[in-house]
Design a protein around this motif. Sequence first.
Motif, PDB file in Angstrom:
ATOM      1  N   CYS A 171       0.847  -1.184   0.000  1.00 28.54           N
ATOM      2  CA  CYS A 171       0.000   0.000   0.000  1.00 28.54           C
ATOM      3  C   CYS A 171       0.887   1.240   0.000  1.00 28.54           C
ATOM      4  O   CYS A 171       1.857   1.325   0.744  1.00 28.54           O
ATOM      5  N   THR A 172       0.561   2.199  -0.859  1.00 28.33           N
ATOM      6  CA  THR A 172       1.406   3.384  -0.994  1.00 28.33           C
ATOM      7  C   THR A 172       0.712   4.655  -0.500  1.00 28.33           C
ATOM      8  O   THR A 172       1.251   5.737  -0.613  1.00 28.33           O
ATOM      9  N   THR A 173      -0.483   4.513   0.025  1.00 28.34           N
ATOM     10  CA  THR A 173      -1.204   5.685   0.536  1.00 28.34           C
ATOM     11  C   THR A 173      -1.529   5.438   2.008  1.00 28.34           C
ATOM     12  O   THR A 173      -2.057   4.371   2.353  1.00 28.34           O
ATOM     13  N   TYR A 174      -1.217   6.413   2.840  1.00 29.26           N
ATOM     14  CA  TYR A 174      -1.435   6.220   4.278  1.00 29.26           C
ATOM     15  C   TYR A 174      -2.913   5.929   4.556  1.00 29.26           C
ATOM     16  O   TYR A 174      -3.798   6.678   4.130  1.00 29.26           O
ATOM     17  N   CYS A 175      -3.161   4.808   5.264  1.00 25.97           N
ATOM     18  CA  CYS A 175      -4.545   4.386   5.460  1.00 25.97           C
ATOM     19  C   CYS A 175      -4.821   4.008   6.907  1.00 25.97           C
ATOM     20  O   CYS A 175      -5.791   3.330   7.214  1.00 25.97           O
ATOM     21  N   GLY A 176      -3.956   4.457   7.804  1.00 17.90           N
ATOM     22  CA  GLY A 176      -4.196   4.187   9.217  1.00 17.90           C
ATOM     23  C   GLY A 176      -3.011   3.512   9.883  1.00 17.90           C
ATOM     24  O   GLY A 176      -1.933   3.373   9.295  1.00 17.90           O
ATOM     25  N   LEU A 177      -3.261   3.089  11.110  1.00 22.92           N
ATOM     26  CA  LEU A 177      -2.226   2.574  12.009  1.00 22.92           C
ATOM     27  C   LEU A 177      -1.237   1.585  11.372  1.00 22.92           C
ATOM     28  O   LEU A 177      -0.041   1.754  11.475  1.00 22.92           O
ATOM     29  N   LYS A 178      -1.753   0.555  10.721  1.00 27.70           N
ATOM     30  CA  LYS A 178      -0.848  -0.490  10.228  1.00 27.70           C
ATOM     31  C   LYS A 178      -0.610  -0.381   8.719  1.00 27.70           C
ATOM     32  O   LYS A 178      -0.371  -1.392   8.050  1.00 27.70           O
ATOM     33  N   HIS A 179      -0.697   0.828   8.190  1.00 23.17           N
ATOM     34  CA  HIS A 179      -0.477   1.060   6.758  1.00 23.17           C
ATOM     35  C   HIS A 179       0.834   0.436   6.271  1.00 23.17           C
ATOM     36  O   HIS A 179       0.873  -0.212   5.223  1.00 23.17           O
ATOM     37  N   ALA A 180       1.895   0.640   7.070  1.00 20.21           N
ATOM     38  CA  ALA A 180       3.227   0.176   6.661  1.00 20.21           C
ATOM     39  C   ALA A 180       3.321  -1.347   6.602  1.00 20.21           C
ATOM     40  O   ALA A 180       4.261  -1.893   6.025  1.00 20.21           O
ATOM     41  N   ARG A 181       2.327  -2.027   7.178  1.00 17.28           N
ATOM     42  CA  ARG A 181       2.389  -3.494   7.175  1.00 17.28           C
ATOM     43  C   ARG A 181       1.435  -4.096   6.140  1.00 17.28           C
ATOM     44  O   ARG A 181       1.168  -5.294   6.135  1.00 17.28           O
ATOM     45  N   MET A 182       0.902  -3.245   5.307  1.00 16.49           N
ATOM     46  CA  MET A 182      -0.088  -3.716   4.336  1.00 16.49           C
ATOM     47  C   MET A 182       0.603  -4.086   3.026  1.00 16.49           C
ATOM     48  O   MET A 182       0.934  -3.217   2.216  1.00 16.49           O
ATOM     49  N   PHE A 183       0.861  -5.357   2.856  1.00 14.51           N
ATOM     50  CA  PHE A 183       1.519  -5.802   1.622  1.00 14.51           C
ATOM     51  C   PHE A 183       1.117  -7.235   1.273  1.00 14.51           C
ATOM     52  O   PHE A 183       0.451  -7.930   2.058  1.00 14.51           O
ATOM     53  N   GLY A 184       1.492  -7.650   0.086  1.00 17.56           N
ATOM     54  CA  GLY A 184       1.215  -9.012  -0.368  1.00 17.56           C
ATOM     55  C   GLY A 184       2.345  -9.488  -1.260  1.00 17.56           C
ATOM     56  O   GLY A 184       3.295  -8.743  -1.515  1.00 17.56           O
TER      57      GLY A 184
END
Length: 156
Positions: A136-149
Amino acid sequence: MRTFMNAVSTQARRALSAVWSPAIRAAARLRTLGTGEAAALAVATVVLVVGPATVFAYGRWMDRHVVVVHARQWQYAPGVLHATAGVPFRIRLESDDVVHGFRILGLDAQVTELIPGKSVELTVTAPKPGTYVYMCTTYCGLKHARMFGRLIVTSP
Ligand code: CUA
């Protein structure tokens, strides 16, 4: 009355011949085509028939190869995608909650604003086998930085 019918049929004959004469003349011309004209006709056939048919078939093929990926806080579903190297595939991205982003590192695949209710489609081709990370490249909340696949690409 008879005169009227004659007039009608004369007009009908004229209308018919206006339609058919050019067609008949064109058909007669076809039989006496030179090489250049035959080649031109062949090219025109390819452009007008084979071209659109190929585009249509390709579109149908791509439709069957679309993967729907949902983005939600804070993961993608599915979290693992599979593809074949060199074979284009399509991803339809949908956000289930807030605005997210999407990017596959190392590939030309990026969406900066994935807005809920608006799906975005990408065509992706991974040139080489391997594991690619999408995130994820757009800030979307607390765990944004951990949002990947992960995108796992195998050789054809
Ligand atoms: Cu989803 Cu940042």
